[in-house]
Design an enzyme around this catalytic site. Structure first.
Site, PDB file in Angstrom:
ATOM      1  N   GLY A 214      -9.401  11.071   0.664  1.00  7.74           N
ATOM      2  CA  GLY A 214      -8.252  11.858   0.258  1.00  7.74           C
ATOM      3  C   GLY A 214      -7.139  11.835   1.275  1.00  7.74           C
TER       4      GLY A 214
ATOM      5  N   ARG B 244     -15.532  10.698  13.586  1.00 10.28           N
ATOM      6  CA  ARG B 244     -16.189   9.452  13.189  1.00 10.28           C
ATOM      7  C   ARG B 244     -16.805   8.695  14.356  1.00 10.28           C
ATOM      8  NH1 ARG B 244     -12.037   7.190   8.519  1.00 10.28           N
ATOM      9  NH2 ARG B 244     -12.712   8.662   6.905  1.00 10.28           N
TER      10      ARG B 244
ATOM     11  N   ARG C 136      -5.933   1.392  -2.282  1.00  9.73           N
ATOM     12  CA  ARG C 136      -6.726   1.718  -3.467  1.00  9.73           C
ATOM     13  C   ARG C 136      -8.207   1.890  -3.161  1.00  9.73           C
ATOM     14  NH1 ARG C 136      -9.105  -2.589  -6.665  1.00  9.73           N
ATOM     15  NH2 ARG C 136      -8.994  -4.611  -5.609  1.00  9.73           N
ATOM     16  N   TRP C 137      -8.645   1.455  -1.976  1.00 10.47           N
ATOM     17  CA  TRP C 137     -10.053   1.607  -1.614  1.00 10.47           C
ATOM     18  C   TRP C 137     -10.326   2.949  -0.939  1.00 10.47           C
ATOM     19  CZ3 TRP C 137     -13.203  -1.841  -3.699  1.00 10.47           C
ATOM     20  CH2 TRP C 137     -12.683  -3.095  -4.040  1.00 10.47           C
ATOM     21  N   ALA C 138      -9.261   3.705  -0.635  1.00  2.00           N
ATOM     22  CA  ALA C 138      -9.451   4.990   0.050  1.00  2.00           C
ATOM     23  C   ALA C 138     -10.110   5.984  -0.887  1.00  2.00           C
ATOM     24  CB  ALA C 138      -8.100   5.523   0.528  1.00  2.00           C
TER      25      ALA C 138
ATOM     26  N   GLY D 132       0.827  -1.185   0.000  1.00  2.00           N
ATOM     27  CA  GLY D 132       0.000   0.000   0.000  1.00  2.00           C
ATOM     28  C   GLY D 132       0.866   1.241   0.000  1.00  2.00           C
TER      29      GLY D 132
ATOM     30  N   ARG E 248      -9.075   7.803  14.845  1.00  2.00           N
ATOM     31  CA  ARG E 248      -8.358   8.454  13.747  1.00  2.00           C
ATOM     32  C   ARG E 248      -9.175   9.605  13.151  1.00  2.00           C
ATOM     33  NH1 ARG E 248      -8.336   7.684   7.973  1.00  2.00           N
ATOM     34  NH2 ARG E 248      -9.938   6.076   8.242  1.00  2.00           N
TER      35      ARG E 248
ATOM     36  N   GLU F 231     -13.554  17.048   5.655  1.00  2.00           N
ATOM     37  CA  GLU F 231     -14.171  15.814   6.118  1.00  2.00           C
ATOM     38  C   GLU F 231     -14.419  15.949   7.616  1.00  2.00           C
ATOM     39  OE1 GLU F 231     -12.161  12.266   4.992  1.00  2.00           O
ATOM     40  OE2 GLU F 231     -12.162  12.742   2.865  1.00  2.00           O
TER      41      GLU F 231
ATOM     42  N   SER G   7      -4.825   8.874   7.571  1.00  2.00           N
ATOM     43  CA  SER G   7      -4.190   7.556   7.435  1.00  2.00           C
ATOM     44  C   SER G   7      -3.200   7.513   6.278  1.00  2.00           C
ATOM     45  CB  SER G   7      -5.246   6.470   7.273  1.00  2.00           C
ATOM     46  OG  SER G   7      -6.126   6.777   6.215  1.00  2.00           O
TER      47      SER G   7
ATOM     48  N   HIS H  22     -13.727  -0.476  10.060  1.00  2.00           N
ATOM     49  CA  HIS H  22     -13.053   0.270   9.003  1.00  2.00           C
ATOM     50  C   HIS H  22     -11.547   0.392   9.196  1.00  2.00           C
ATOM     51  CE1 HIS H  22     -12.482   3.154   5.824  1.00  2.00           C
ATOM     52  NE2 HIS H  22     -12.121   4.124   6.654  1.00  2.00           N
TER      53      HIS H  22
ATOM     54  N   HIS I 147     -16.475   2.884  10.468  1.00  2.00           N
ATOM     55  CA  HIS I 147     -16.873   3.985   9.599  1.00  2.00           C
ATOM     56  C   HIS I 147     -18.384   4.148   9.702  1.00  2.00           C
ATOM     57  CE1 HIS I 147     -17.300   6.696   6.257  1.00  2.00           C
ATOM     58  NE2 HIS I 147     -15.980   6.776   6.165  1.00  2.00           N
TER      59      HIS I 147
END
Length: 852
Positions: free
Chosen positions: A67, A301, A62-64, A29, A397, A132, A402, A362, A252
């Site tokens: 941003g 969150r 790649r799933w993020a 990653g 977080r 966010e 991240s 998450h 999440h």
């Protein structure tokens, strides 16, 4: 039926092939690839190997969608980013780590852009910034609208393919290899496929970096990909590394709800959707976040996830809704094309319908404990990204921190490995440095059929809502899962199931212990945050007996004791925890916020050296393991030590006792504490040795007293043993010693003896007398040991004759080294010398830098 322990090794065939590397990075990653590229740039001649469980382009990055958070707006400041992160972390962020993140983050992001990552820009070509949850400024950069992770992964993979970095794909890492000194020496792995390298093999490397991502698959429903089975955390636990704060699993709040029976990876509805103005509503269309938090739908969150769960309970619903119909079709297609397509794929049109959402597992805010340079508690083993716990995230977080953490700490780890390698190889041991040694710890496997049971129990009892009853039920279920009626064959499925069980067990134990609600850890039976008891971290290690947990108050630095030091201390009868506490006290006394200002001002950051610890006088050495622990603790593991002599050995002026290698600043910062302990303990051993030699051949033994410095008693008495002496009482509780004031208070020696014997039957009783006529009454009571206080040599001869072997005799008080032999020749059993620990002069020992 015996329940097997959690394995400390995975059962696996012996490696059928071996490959050599300077650095092996496990994971592909943002953290792993950035680190590999950065290190290859620092040392073009080095062999860097990346091991990845799937193909290079797979993994969590790649799933993020949202941003990367970074201070790029002139109106924004690192202090504001730091403040937002600390607030989200609910008191448990390491402020120094967060400061590193927010100050080095913008530069790391620009480096990613220079490497080829393309982020969304406005009409003027400036980076588009959005918000966010938890952020009070627009500071989130994104790519492809909601495909940031995919773009980052694409750019890094392309850069890697253009480099000389070797990659092994479809490889599941199994266990850490260690050398004889306990240092990481590589990994074993299993390559799933056929080719030049397949089956179980080994990578031998001087530095091992875990960048394996998360552990979301421990739950039945998660946003994590199928490969996120906690392999890195499980490997670290089996390797003896410390894992911190696993109870803080972030759920999440807005995951696409696909039905109550849906399991596996669930589609994520990015927080950026709320950042652009979407709102949470219940089935009646009521916006329930407005009265929950000042930031409403953009609250951190954990706040949002809890509010959703509460509203679900209140209304009896199994999901809530995210309403962004006011975006219109154009905004949906351009700003959030991926989410728009996923919703349509599942029969939901977000342009005309609110999106059904519910929390799902998450992100792991905890992980393998790592310092500001990514070092774990196992020398040579590093951790980066979600698998690590650097202290950046605390109990929860902050959104989009991240990917930034992966960038920043990957660069720091690369720089640290480079500095260590430039300083030379680790301390010489047998087998040679880096040579893996056989691991004889118990191995085992979990039945792969247990995987869905583990996930189901975790989702039911250790999910967003937790309580003592539910966690106890999960713990019992996990214990029973270890037993299987059939032999389990080594394979990918059984290795992954074992990793999941290992991680789940550690997580549940931490969640059971933390009796409060904080951040992403929500206890129904302890609904309030409790700073009085729980402003601290839970560190977990895996031993042969199971999980061991330690509470570490927040802000207290971790003590890094090399495994061999811990082993040596235990074998010496010393408690590593006691030494750890002592080193923390020494650090608190010596180092305040600026640090070692002289070394910081005079020595360049990257300078390394080797130093010799040299005897400046003849004597007996004691405390080498303690000194090594001091060097390791005060450098957070950056210094490596080679001991050239052993405790209890006689040394002469000029002898080198140990060599220490690593960053020069660390050498000089740690020097005083290490030498203070080493010279003091060696002084005691040296003085004891002189007394022992003075009475040699008489049959009498030299022993100490309780005249020790507070906090140092166990170490000082150990030093007496190194000098050839014997220990007397360790405390006022392990034996009774009746002295003159006790005799006065009790009304006589015999009365005092009987009082102690009646109160504490079975406890050893010693009686101190200062006259010959007191001996016979004490003997009549059954005294086994009599202390003859300030007796002359002639009186000692009379006392020995009178006792005639009926009790052990000790001479104490007024003893001198010149008269020691005369006293010993009277026939007493012991000479008690308080001066051994009370006033022994330090043995002159110095640290000499060799210079480059």
């Amino acid at each position: 039926m015996a329940i097997p322990a959690i394995p400390q090794r995975l059962t696996a065939p012996a490696p059928g092939w071996t490959v050599e590397a300077d650095v092996v990075v496990v994971g592909s990653g943002i953290a792993g690839l950035t680190l590999a590229l950065r290190y290859a740039g620092l040392d073009p001649e080095a062999k860097v190997l990346v091991v990845t469980k799937d193909v290079l382009s797979s993994g969590s990055t790649r799933w993020a969608q949202g941003g990367i958070a970074a201070v790029l707006d002139p109106q924004d400041t690192p202090a504001e980013h730091l403040s937002d992160t600390l607030v989200a972390g609910v008191g448990l962020c390491d402020e120094e780590a967060v400061r590193v993140l927010v100050t080095e983050g913008p530069g790391a992001l620009r480096g990613l852009i220079a490497a080829g990552a393309r982020f969304d820009t406005d009409d003027s070509g400036e980076l588009q910034l959005t918000r966010e949850g938890g952020h009070r400024r627009n500071r989130i950069v994104h790519a492809g609208g909601d495909a940031t992770g995919a773009e980052v992964q694409r750019a890094l993979v392309q850069a890697l393919r253009e480099s000389s970095i070797e990659v092994i794909e479809h490889a599941l890492v199994l266990d850490l290899l260690k050398d004889a000194g306990g240092r990481a020496a590589g990994v074993t792995l299993h390559v799933m496929g056929e080719g030049e390298r397949d089956g179980v093999g080994a990578v031998r490397a001087g530095a091992v970096v875990l960048a394996t991502g998360g552990m979301g698959q421990v739950y039945a429903a998660t946003t994590n990909p199928v490969v996120s089975t906690g392999d890195g955390v499980a490997l670290a636990l089996r390797a003896g590394a410390v894992v911190r704060d696993l109870e803080f699993v972030q759920f999440h709040p807005t995951v696409l709800w696909l039905g109550e029976d849906s399991t596996g990876q669930q589609p994520l509805i990015s927080e950026a959707v709320r950042g652009e103005g979407a709102v949470l509503v219940d089935a009646e269309g009521v916006r329930f976040m407005k009265d929950v938090h000042e930031l409403a739908d953009l609250a951190p969150r954990d706040v949002v996830a809890k509010a959703i769960m509460r509203r679900m309970r209140e209304t009896g619903a199994d999901h809530m809704y995210l309403d962004a119909r006011h975006f219109g079709e154009e905004k949906w297609r351009t700003r959030f094309p991926t989410i728009h397509a996923v919703c349509r794929e599942h029969g939901i049109d977000p342009v005309t319908q609110p999106i059904p959402v519910a929390p799902a597992a998450h992100y792991a805010s905890g992980g393998v404990r790592a310092d500001l340079h990514g070092r774990t508690s196992v020398p040579g083993l590093y951790a980066c990204g979600e698998v690590a716990c650097t202290g950046v995230h605390g109990a929860n977080r902050l959104a989009s921190n991240s990917l930034l953490e992966g960038l920043v700490f990957a660069e720091r780890i690369a720089a640290d490995i480079h500095a260590v390698r430039r300083a030379g190889p680790p301390a010489a041991v047998r087998p040679a440095p880096g040579e893996p040694v056989a691991d004889d710890r118990p191995a085992g496997l979990v039945d792969p059929r247990a995987r869905p049971r583990i996930q189901g129990h975790m989702s039911r009892g250790a999910s967003v809502l937790r309580g003592q009853d539910s966690l106890n039920e999960v713990a019992r279920a996990l214990v029973s899962t270890r037993w299987t009626p059939v032999a389990v064959e080594p394979c990918t499925e059984s290795w992954e199931a074992t990793n999941l069980l290992t991680v789940a067990s550690a997580l549940v134990e931490a969640a059971r212990n933390r009796e409060e609600t904080r951040g992403s850890h929500w206890r129904e039976d302890f609904p309030e945050r409790n700073d009085a008891w729980w402003l601290g971290h839970l560190d977990v290690t895996l031993t042969a007996e199971g999980m061991t947990m330690t509470y570490v108050p927040h802000g207290q630095r971790a003590t890094v004791l090399p495994p061999q030091v811990e082993t040596d201390l235990i074998e010496a009868g010393l408690d590593p925890a006691m030494v750890t506490a002592l080193l923390r006290v020494a650090e608190d006394e010596d180092l305040q916020a600026p640090g070692d200002v002289t070394s910081l001002a005079t020595i360049p950051a990257g300078q390394t050296d080797t130093a010799d610890v040299v005897a400046r006088a003849d004597g007996v050495v004691s405390g080498l393991a303690v000194a090594e622990g001091a060097f390791s603790h005060l450098s957070q593991g950056r210094l490596t030590v080679e001991r050239l002599v052993k405790d209890g050995e006689r040394v002469t002026r000029g002898d080198v006792l140990m060599t220490v290698t690593g960053p020069t600043r660390d050498l000089l910062t740690a020097e005083r504490t290490a030498l203070n302990l080493l010279t003091h303990l060696s002084g005691i051993a040296t003085l004891t040795d002189r007394w022992v030699r003075a009475v040699e051949g008489t049959g009498a033994r030299i022993r100490d007293s309780r005249k020790t410095l507070p906090g140092l008693r166990a170490l000082e008495k150990y030093a007496v043993r190194c000098g050839g002496g014997a220990n007397h009482r360790m405390s006022l509780s392990d034996a009774a010693l009746i002295k003159d004031n006790h005799v006065v208070a009790a009304g006589g020696v015999a009365e005092a003896f009987r009082a102690v014997r009646d109160a504490y039957p079975g406890l050893p009783i010693e009686v101190e007398v200062d006259r010959i006529d007191q001996i016979e009454p004490v003997l009549a009571e059954g005294a086994e040991e009599i202390l003859l206080d300030n007796f002359t040599v002639d009186d000692l001869v009379l006392a020995v004759r009178l006792v005639d072997g009926r009790a052990r005799l000790e001479s104490s008080g007024g003893l001198t080294l010149d008269a020691a032999r005369d006293v010993a020749e009277t026939g007493v059993d012991y000479l008690a010398v308080g001066a051994l620990t009370h006033s022994a002069p330090a043995l002159d020992i110095a640290l000499d830098l060799r210079g480059n």
